[in-house]
Write a protein that holds these residues in place. Structure first.
Motif, PDB file in Angstrom:
ATOM      1  N   ALA A   8       0.834  -1.207   0.000  1.00 23.37           N
ATOM      2  CA  ALA A   8       0.000   0.000   0.000  1.00 23.37           C
ATOM      3  C   ALA A   8       0.869   1.258   0.000  1.00 23.37           C
ATOM      4  N   SER A   9       1.959   1.251   0.779  1.00 18.89           N
ATOM      5  CA  SER A   9       2.856   2.399   0.826  1.00 18.89           C
ATOM      6  C   SER A   9       3.521   2.637  -0.526  1.00 18.89           C
ATOM      7  N   PHE A  10       3.959   1.556  -1.156  1.00 20.37           N
ATOM      8  CA  PHE A  10       4.607   1.679  -2.473  1.00 20.37           C
ATOM      9  C   PHE A  10       3.619   2.238  -3.491  1.00 20.37           C
ATOM     10  N   ALA A  11       2.391   1.721  -3.476  1.00 24.89           N
ATOM     11  CA  ALA A  11       1.376   2.188  -4.418  1.00 24.89           C
ATOM     12  C   ALA A  11       1.043   3.652  -4.184  1.00 24.89           C
ATOM     13  N   SER A  12       0.906   4.044  -2.909  1.00 26.13           N
ATOM     14  CA  SER A  12       0.556   5.427  -2.591  1.00 26.13           C
ATOM     15  C   SER A  12       1.674   6.397  -2.954  1.00 26.13           C
ATOM     16  N   THR A  13       2.916   5.911  -2.923  1.00 25.43           N
ATOM     17  CA  THR A  13       4.057   6.764  -3.246  1.00 25.43           C
ATOM     18  C   THR A  13       4.098   7.121  -4.730  1.00 25.43           C
ATOM     19  N   PHE A  14       3.842   6.133  -5.590  1.00 26.91           N
ATOM     20  CA  PHE A  14       4.068   6.341  -7.021  1.00 26.91           C
ATOM     21  C   PHE A  14       2.791   6.563  -7.830  1.00 26.91           C
ATOM     22  N   SER A  15       1.634   6.229  -7.280  1.00 25.95           N
ATOM     23  CA  SER A  15       0.400   6.378  -8.060  1.00 25.95           C
ATOM     24  C   SER A  15       0.102   7.822  -8.457  1.00 25.95           C
ATOM     25  N   PRO A  16       0.321   8.841  -7.573  1.00 27.18           N
ATOM     26  CA  PRO A  16       0.042  10.216  -8.012  1.00 27.18           C
ATOM     27  C   PRO A  16       0.927  10.657  -9.175  1.00 27.18           C
ATOM     28  N   ILE A  17       2.185  10.180  -9.188  1.00 22.08           N
ATOM     29  CA  ILE A  17       3.105  10.547 -10.269  1.00 22.08           C
ATOM     30  C   ILE A  17       2.600   9.984 -11.592  1.00 22.08           C
ATOM     31  N   VAL A  18       2.205   8.707 -11.576  1.00 23.25           N
ATOM     32  CA  VAL A  18       1.683   8.073 -12.787  1.00 23.25           C
ATOM     33  C   VAL A  18       0.379   8.729 -13.215  1.00 23.25           C
TER      34      VAL A  18
END
Length: 428
Positions: free
Chosen positions: A150-160
């Protein structure tokens, strides 16, 4: 039925995969939804709509959701919850285009209400089903790896999401979200939930919803350490709003250090949580629970004081980016060692037949504390727009830890071969 280590590992893999896909696509959809509403309505409320709807839905669903989770089979609850979200999103996709301007808020609010009610039901049902997914020896791995994904997804999802939105527009994000729900549903259907405590409809149908829910509250009243942990979590969520509110305001608006600096600092915090959960996933079973929580809270408080001092004395952008990132990385990593052990302790001590009511209460209170903290610090930073607010918040957190934690220092995490109910009785 005893769940084997092999089956537990397979269940962990499926759960982490589903959690990553759902979080990544869900965060992208939320980001794109905010951009779409901002362009359609021109209202700053567009990105804060979720923070208004979520606490209201959570509070209204507090009693019925806890009772439902503790009454019916968890697998059925999780499946129905996902299906409801798929139907609601499909209806939203078919109708949102028929509205223009501020009118787009009408289908959006309706969809978000259904979505958050369903998510709350899923979260409570998931917490109550952990013992049905893996054996006790794998609870720590399941929690830490799920939090890591969840942390990994939350980190990079806004950039994508930011990059894709300019290319494909909002409608494709609805398709991404629908695909994520369908994949999550497919994974869920392949998972085998072993009912340790088979859930049955109450033998006392005349019993009121409140009377059923009160059994969970009565249980909490007998658990001194669990009550303390929940209170500390509420306090920490309230205090942590100083970062969510204050960091963007001071870095961007007050010091004019730019969005890139803010993004670096936020990523450092998220990266710290990711690394912390990965460390927990490969660590031996956590034992000295109270000592771990004491150390992490002191580090978080010290980190807040350090960030506040940095923002008051350092106006060089590079220094804020480098030193601030190190401080927020330590805060994020400490949060992982706070949140994940707390979840593990609940799952190892709270009786499964009460987990829905206890977890629903805990999540609802946390949501309220986040909202109150956001309102409080928004007001404070309007009056005192500098790092001193961080410093005072950190001092208060360290002081509260020093004054309250010592009396619980003997508390340890139940081991995987220890009877959870017997372990819980020892802490009454």
């Amino acid at each position: 039925m005893e769940i084997s280590d092999h089956e537990s590992n397979m269940q962990v893999l499926k759960d982490v995969s589903s959690n990553f896909i759902s979080t990544f696509c869900g965060d992208m959809f939320s980001f794109a939804l905010g951009l779409m509403l901002l362009r359609a309505t021109g209202m700053s409320l567009s990105f804060g709509l979720s923070m208004i709807i979520m606490p209201i839905v959570t509070l209204i669903g507090l009693v019925p959701i806890g009772n439902v989770v503790d009454t019916y089979p968890h697998e059925r609850i999780l499946i129905i919850s996902l299906v409801v979200r798929i139907v609601a999103l499909s209806v939203y996709a078919a109708t949102v285009g028929r509205f223009t301007g501020v009118g787009k808020l009408i289908p959006t609010i309706g969809c978000l209400i259904i979505n958050y009610a369903s998510v709350n039901l899923s979260n409570s049902g998931y917490l109550a089903s952990v013992h049905e997914l893996v054996n006790d020896a794998h609870i720590q791995k399941l929690n830490s790896l799920s939090q890591s994904s969840a942390s990994f997804a939350s980190t990079f999802s806004p950039i994508v999401a930011a990059g894709l939105y300019a290319l494909v527009g909002f409608n494709l994000f609805i398709i991404f979200q629908l695909m994520a729900h369908l994949i999550a549903l497919g994974i869920l259907l392949t998972m085998n939930l072993h009912y340790v405590h088979p859930n049955q409809v109450s033998k006392a149908p005349q019993e009121s919803q409140w009377a059923k829910f009160k059994l969970g509250l009565d249980y909490l009243m007998t658990q001194a350490f669990l009550r303390y942990l929940i209170c500390i979590a509420l306090f920490l969520n309230f205090i942590f709003a100083v970062i969510n509110v204050g960091l963007p305001y001071i870095v961007v608006e007050h010091l004019h250090l730019g969005n890139v600096t803010l993004g670096i600092l936020n990523s450092a915090d998220a990266l710290g949580m990711l690394i912390g959960n990965l460390v927990i996933s490969v660590s031996p079973e956590l034992r000295h629970l109270a000592k771990i929580l004491t150390i992490t809270m002191i580090i978080i408080g010290t980190g807040l004081m350090g960030v506040g001092t940095l923002l008051m004395v350092a106006f060089d952008k590079l220094m804020v980016q480098l030193v601030g990132s190190l401080m927020l990385f330590s805060v994020g990593m400490s949060l992982a060692f706070m949140n994940t052990p707390f979840g593990i302790y609940m799952q190892k001590t709270v009786p499964t037949e009460l987990m829905g009511r206890v977890s629903s209460t805990e999540m609802s209170l946390n949501m309220m504390s986040i909202s109150l903290g956001t309102v409080f610090y928004s007001f404070i930073f309007q009056l005192i727009p500098n790092g001193s607010v961080f410093i005072v918040s950190g001092i208060i957190l360290v002081a509260v830890t020093g004054l309250t934690m010592p009396s619980f220092m003997h508390i340890q995490m139940p081991t995987s071969d220890q009877d959870p109910k017997r372990a819980d009785l020892q802490h009454r």
